[in-house]
Design an enzyme around this catalytic site. Structure first.
Site, PDB file in Angstrom:
ATOM      1  N   SER A 140       0.752  -1.225   0.076  1.00 16.05           N
ATOM      2  CA  SER A 140       0.019   0.013   0.044  1.00 16.05           C
ATOM      3  C   SER A 140       0.973   1.312   0.080  1.00 16.05           C
ATOM      4  CB  SER A 140      -0.807   0.048   1.242  1.00 16.05           C
ATOM      5  OG  SER A 140      -1.335   1.180   1.504  1.00 16.05           O
ATOM      6  N   TYR A 166      -2.143   0.114  10.700  1.00 15.36           N
ATOM      7  CA  TYR A 166      -2.105  -0.559   9.185  1.00 15.36           C
ATOM      8  C   TYR A 166      -1.050  -0.351   8.195  1.00 15.36           C
ATOM      9  CZ  TYR A 166      -3.588  -1.275   4.404  1.00 15.36           C
ATOM     10  OH  TYR A 166      -3.516  -1.818   2.975  1.00 15.36           O
ATOM     11  N   LYS A 170       2.315  -3.007   6.843  1.00 17.97           N
ATOM     12  CA  LYS A 170       2.607  -3.213   5.420  1.00 17.97           C
ATOM     13  C   LYS A 170       4.062  -2.839   5.216  1.00 17.97           C
ATOM     14  CE  LYS A 170      -1.241  -4.162   3.436  1.00 17.97           C
ATOM     15  NZ  LYS A 170      -1.547  -5.494   2.766  1.00 17.97           N
TER      16      LYS A 170
END
Length: 407
Positions: A140, A166, A170
């Site tokens: 992402s 989050y 990643k």
């Protein structure tokens, strides 16, 4: 036309999700055999026992091909993974499985680290034990954090300014993958950093199914279909051409095509080590541009209200996609109008997403054959029912009582 069947068998994790299901369409259409895995935390399961999740049933309907197998399994369960890898000889893994709500990650960070990072570690251990060393990782643009320059290239710092758990999951996973490639020969791992996937398959049979949307386009379509009363736009004082924030949006089918092209590459001899590519449109669109383009593409007006700007939001963010264009011979082909039209085609045919079909609403193949009637709240007459009373509005709704996610 479906391509000849490939000799390669691909494991797809998180296959029933938004990105996973659209990529399955491209993989099956391109001739790959696929084994699908999903724990169905965020997927709608079939309404009959021992049936595929609704999205996967529809993928098979679109492509005319069947998955080789489907497993409802969790990546953190090493025993389940070992059993799956013992039954199949995979050429590569495409790894989508992830919790992905930014706001939720701030409330339950341990669950995000356990699921995203821990699950990936278990997957890598199992891959190594079975000599499966080709992987595409669904990453992402959140790994870049606050942009230091625009457009963002793959050389931009990562991890330094990640603003939520989050995004950090990643980033941590990418660091693990880089260390793995540096320490062991034979691995071929590519991380694809998405910007903002939107849209749906042109058929409207599959799309982005959100109970509570976390992103702009699903909220626009839920306003259009009447599930939300209006859209709140967070701020009109950004240093952009219309004062609203600018982001990079990519059509989901362009993103899916990028995965198939990448898979073709990593299966080639000599394509080894760690690689990373941005997948975006390579240009930015403002919130107001998204709204106006949606209205033009669909004929459905979107009522909205300008609200205060959220602390920490950057003015602009978009990708430099020249590396993917050069190395993968990939570039997006669909316009913002396509993204809007295809999103509306999906939402209007599936006003409650996959849930109505899974519960058996009597529609053919779970999809309405014609779009739903645009609710009175969204018609051009400009009359809106709020708190049981009719109020007129001129595009910007003046009401603060609705608890609606803001953008």
């Amino acid at each position: 036309m479906t391509a000849p069947v490939s000799p390669h068998l691909i494991l797809v994790t998180g296959a029933a999700g938004y990105v996973g299901s659209h990529c399955l369409v491209e993989l099956l259409t391109s001739g790959y055999d696929v084994v699908a895995l999903d724990n169905c935390i965020n997927a709608v399961e079939g309404h009959l026992p021992d049936t595929l999740p609704e999205s996967l049933q529809r993928v098979q309907s679109i492509t005319g091909r069947s998955l080789l197998a489907y497993y409802k399994a969790d990546l953190n369960n090493a025993t389940e993974l070992e059993d799956i890898f013992s039954k199949h000889r995979f050429s590569a893994v495409v790894h989508f499985a992830s919790l992905k709500a930014v706001g939720e990650s701030c409330k339950i960070p341990l669950e995000y680290y356990r699921n995203n990072v821990g699950g990936t570690m278990t997957l890598l251990d199992t891959m190594r034990a079975h000599s499966v060393r080709r992987l595409i990782f669904s990453s992402s643009a959140t790994v870049y954090g606050t942009p230091e320059f625009l457009p963002i290239t793959e050389e931009h710092h990562t991890g330094r300014n990640c603003t939520n758990p989050y995004g950090r999951t990643k980033y941590f996973i990418e660091e693990i993958l880089k260390d793995l490639c540096a320490s062991e020969t034979g691995w071929s791992i590519t991380s694809l950093r998405y910007f903002n996937p939107v849209g749906a398959h042109p058929s409207g049979i599959i799309g982005e199914d959100c109970k509570v949307p976390n992103n702009l386009m699903p909220y626009i379509t839920q306003v259009a279909v009447g599930r939300q009363p209006f859209l709140k736009v967070l701020g009109k004082d950004f240093k952009t051409k219309d004062g609203t924030g600018v982001r990079d949006y990519i059509h989901i089918m362009d993103l899916a095509a990028g995965h198939v092209i990448t898979l073709d590459k990593i299966l080639q001899e000599g394509w080894t080590g760690w690689n990373v590519y941005n997948l975006g449109a390579g240009t930015g669109y403002s919130v107001l541009e998204m709204i106006s383009t949606f209205e033009e593409a669909t004929g459905v007006p979107i009522p909205y209200k300008i609200c205060d700007r959220r602390c920490g939001d950057v003015d602009e963010l978009w990708a430099d996609i020249s590396k993917a264009s050069s190395a993968l011979n990939w570039k997006p082909t669909r316009s913002l109008a396509d993204m809007c039209a295809h999103s509306w085609n999906w939402q209007s045919k599936n006003p409650m997403g996959y849930r109505s079909a899974a519960e058996g609403d009597g529609s053919a193949n779970g999809v309405r054959q014609s779009p739903v009637k645009v609710p009175d709240a969204a018609v051009a007459s400009g009359v809106k029912a709020l708190n049981g009373k009719s109020k007129s509005f001129d595009r910007e709704v003046n009401n603060n009582d609705e608890d609606v996610t803001v953008f």
